[in-house]
Design an enzyme around this catalytic site. Sequence first.
Site, PDB file in Angstrom:
ATOM      1  N   SER A 101       8.276  60.187  -6.333  1.00  0.00           N
ATOM      2  CA  SER A 101       7.349  60.083  -8.286  1.00  0.00           C
ATOM      3  C   SER A 101       5.959  60.384  -7.635  1.00  0.00           C
ATOM      4  O   SER A 101       5.312  60.708  -8.298  1.00  0.00           O
ATOM      5  CB  SER A 101       8.239  60.156  -8.600  1.00  0.00           C
ATOM      6  OG  SER A 101       8.854  59.900  -8.927  1.00  0.00           O
ATOM      7  N   GLY A 145      10.788  62.535 -10.053  1.00  0.00           N
ATOM      8  CA  GLY A 145       9.698  63.802  -9.085  1.00  0.00           C
ATOM      9  C   GLY A 145       8.649  63.655 -10.021  1.00  0.00           C
ATOM     10  O   GLY A 145       7.656  62.527 -10.909  1.00  0.00           O
ATOM     11  N   CYS A 199      13.446  60.107 -15.834  1.00  0.00           N
ATOM     12  CA  CYS A 199      11.650  60.005 -15.542  1.00  0.00           C
ATOM     13  C   CYS A 199      11.678  61.337 -15.618  1.00  0.00           C
ATOM     14  O   CYS A 199      10.986  61.568 -17.444  1.00  0.00           O
ATOM     15  CB  CYS A 199      11.680  59.938 -14.628  1.00  0.00           C
ATOM     16  SG  CYS A 199       9.343  58.736 -14.495  1.00  0.00           S
ATOM     17  N   LEU A 200      11.294  61.830 -14.852  1.00  0.00           N
ATOM     18  CA  LEU A 200      10.810  63.439 -14.936  1.00  0.00           C
ATOM     19  C   LEU A 200      11.918  63.898 -15.706  1.00  0.00           C
ATOM     20  O   LEU A 200      11.651  65.074 -16.183  1.00  0.00           O
ATOM     21  CB  LEU A 200      10.421  64.392 -13.672  1.00  0.00           C
ATOM     22  CG  LEU A 200      10.150  65.532 -13.645  1.00  0.00           C
ATOM     23  CD1 LEU A 200       8.795  65.898 -14.293  1.00  0.00           C
ATOM     24  CD2 LEU A 200       9.432  66.073 -11.870  1.00  0.00           C
ATOM     25  N   GLN A 214      11.605  64.246 -19.150  1.00  0.00           N
ATOM     26  CA  GLN A 214      10.774  65.054 -19.819  1.00  0.00           C
ATOM     27  C   GLN A 214      11.220  66.684 -19.603  1.00  0.00           C
ATOM     28  O   GLN A 214      10.645  66.833 -20.575  1.00  0.00           O
ATOM     29  CB  GLN A 214       9.638  65.019 -18.803  1.00  0.00           C
ATOM     30  CG  GLN A 214       8.380  63.173 -18.549  1.00  0.00           C
ATOM     31  CD  GLN A 214       7.897  63.310 -17.691  1.00  0.00           C
ATOM     32  OE1 GLN A 214       7.634  64.230 -16.590  1.00  0.00           O
ATOM     33  NE2 GLN A 214       7.562  62.332 -17.699  1.00  0.00           N
ATOM     34  N   PHE A 246       2.899  61.007 -17.124  1.00  0.00           N
ATOM     35  CA  PHE A 246       3.316  62.304 -18.221  1.00  0.00           C
ATOM     36  C   PHE A 246       4.515  60.945 -19.331  1.00  0.00           C
ATOM     37  O   PHE A 246       5.050  60.409 -18.478  1.00  0.00           O
ATOM     38  CB  PHE A 246       3.811  63.069 -17.920  1.00  0.00           C
ATOM     39  CG  PHE A 246       2.447  63.990 -17.347  1.00  0.00           C
ATOM     40  CD1 PHE A 246       1.876  64.965 -17.782  1.00  0.00           C
ATOM     41  CD2 PHE A 246       2.806  64.265 -15.555  1.00  0.00           C
ATOM     42  CE1 PHE A 246       0.999  66.394 -16.634  1.00  0.00           C
ATOM     43  CE2 PHE A 246       1.756  64.804 -15.310  1.00  0.00           C
ATOM     44  CZ  PHE A 246       0.815  65.397 -15.606  1.00  0.00           C
ATOM     45  N   HIS A 287      13.368  53.419 -14.814  1.00  0.00           N
ATOM     46  CA  HIS A 287      14.130  53.672 -13.771  1.00  0.00           C
ATOM     47  C   HIS A 287      14.973  52.516 -13.764  1.00  0.00           C
ATOM     48  O   HIS A 287      15.279  51.478 -13.567  1.00  0.00           O
ATOM     49  CB  HIS A 287      13.138  53.712 -12.666  1.00  0.00           C
ATOM     50  CG  HIS A 287      12.132  54.848 -12.408  1.00  0.00           C
ATOM     51  ND1 HIS A 287      13.216  56.036 -11.193  1.00  0.00           N
ATOM     52  CD2 HIS A 287      11.792  55.772 -12.262  1.00  0.00           C
ATOM     53  CE1 HIS A 287      12.078  56.652 -11.175  1.00  0.00           C
ATOM     54  NE2 HIS A 287      11.327  56.379 -12.132  1.00  0.00           N
ATOM     55  N   GLU A 337      17.567  52.538 -12.297  1.00  0.00           N
ATOM     56  CA  GLU A 337      18.286  51.800 -10.308  1.00  0.00           C
ATOM     57  C   GLU A 337      17.084  50.667 -10.338  1.00  0.00           C
ATOM     58  O   GLU A 337      17.753  50.411  -9.526  1.00  0.00           O
ATOM     59  CB  GLU A 337      18.034  53.110  -9.560  1.00  0.00           C
ATOM     60  CG  GLU A 337      16.797  54.079  -9.328  1.00  0.00           C
ATOM     61  CD  GLU A 337      15.813  53.922 -10.393  1.00  0.00           C
ATOM     62  OE1 GLU A 337      14.689  54.090  -9.837  1.00  0.00           O
ATOM     63  OE2 GLU A 337      16.644  54.477 -11.060  1.00  0.00           O
TER      64      GLU A 337
END
Length: 367
Positions: free
Chosen positions: A51, A230, A258-259, A262, A303, A344, A346
């Site tokens: 990322s 990512g 995360c990504l 989005q 973002f 995240h 994890e």
Amino acid sequence: MKHTQQPEALLVLQDGSVYRGLALGKKGTAGGEICFNTGMTGYQEIYTDPSYYGQVIINTTSHIGNYGVLHDAEQESSGVKIRGMVCNFFSNIHSRYTADGSLQDYFEQANIVGIHGIDTRQLVRYIRSKGVMNCIISSEILDPALLLAELQKVPDMEGLELSSEVSTKNAYEQGDPESALRVAVLDLGVKRSILSNFNERGVFTKVFPAKTPFAELAAWKPNGFFIANGPGDPAAMPYAVETVKQALDTDKPVFGICLGHQILSLASGISTYKMHNGHRGLNHPVKNLITGHCEITSQNHGFAVRAEEVRDHANVELTHVNLNDNTIEGIRRKDKPAFSVQYHPESSPGPHDSRYLFDQFVQMMKE
């Protein structure tokens, strides 16, 4: 080693600000988007997180390098993904007896350029005020004007598609092939610790390249779909949005991080935007609106999804909110077995408050 014996280096920001310090890592020049991570530990996990591809990291904790590196155990990907590193004090020696080597050697082998001896407190306060911007570090070009000219060649993160550059080139499997649960992972820059969390729960995963057609994911006959984290701008990834739309149409469970969060939002008709300076660290408070509990979370994103569009959406429910700035941290679809979080869970290296989300996804696939 005294600081005066080390070569000089320059950090130049996009607005012309100049910082002088000392070189670390490989001698050279490197540019990217500058951002800061407030974590007190876990620097190797940061550097190898896909990322962060295309970014220069400021580590805000005072000492970096003091516990060395572990080439396998603390790698989140096949290698270092950051473009450069900025810190206050860089240690050329390390005290952890289990370490494989020093961070200096690690950076040299990975061709990473860095700078230390910087007042990172002042630098971070400046970026928090001015907003994220591109920068360039050099230990070979010590003329600010020349470096500023080189910086113009560094692309802006907004509108940049990077996931296909860090994604696996070939699909691969991980875990027990005899498992009753199979998850197709769309690799937009997945971390190894995410896959480990699935495997620890008895889930067999197959990791597919970012631009894999959905038909290929479906042909593997998974019980659920995972949309990975990512780098880059999610709005520049229509291929991933289309894949997730098709995954939603199967009515099988979908989980995004995360990504991936989005992309699920975009697939649901919710737009994204570039944040003023993003969230990166291990100490972000998030409230789970379903349980009422607060989680201390690990985050890395520049973002976010638009809060007003989430709240106005007929088929999307807000599940998690950031307690620092009220940004959206989690959603779930009301009409589909799909959910995602901006942070995240994890959480490698920690904290582990949010790993229940993997259990939630596993339970959805069993139902």
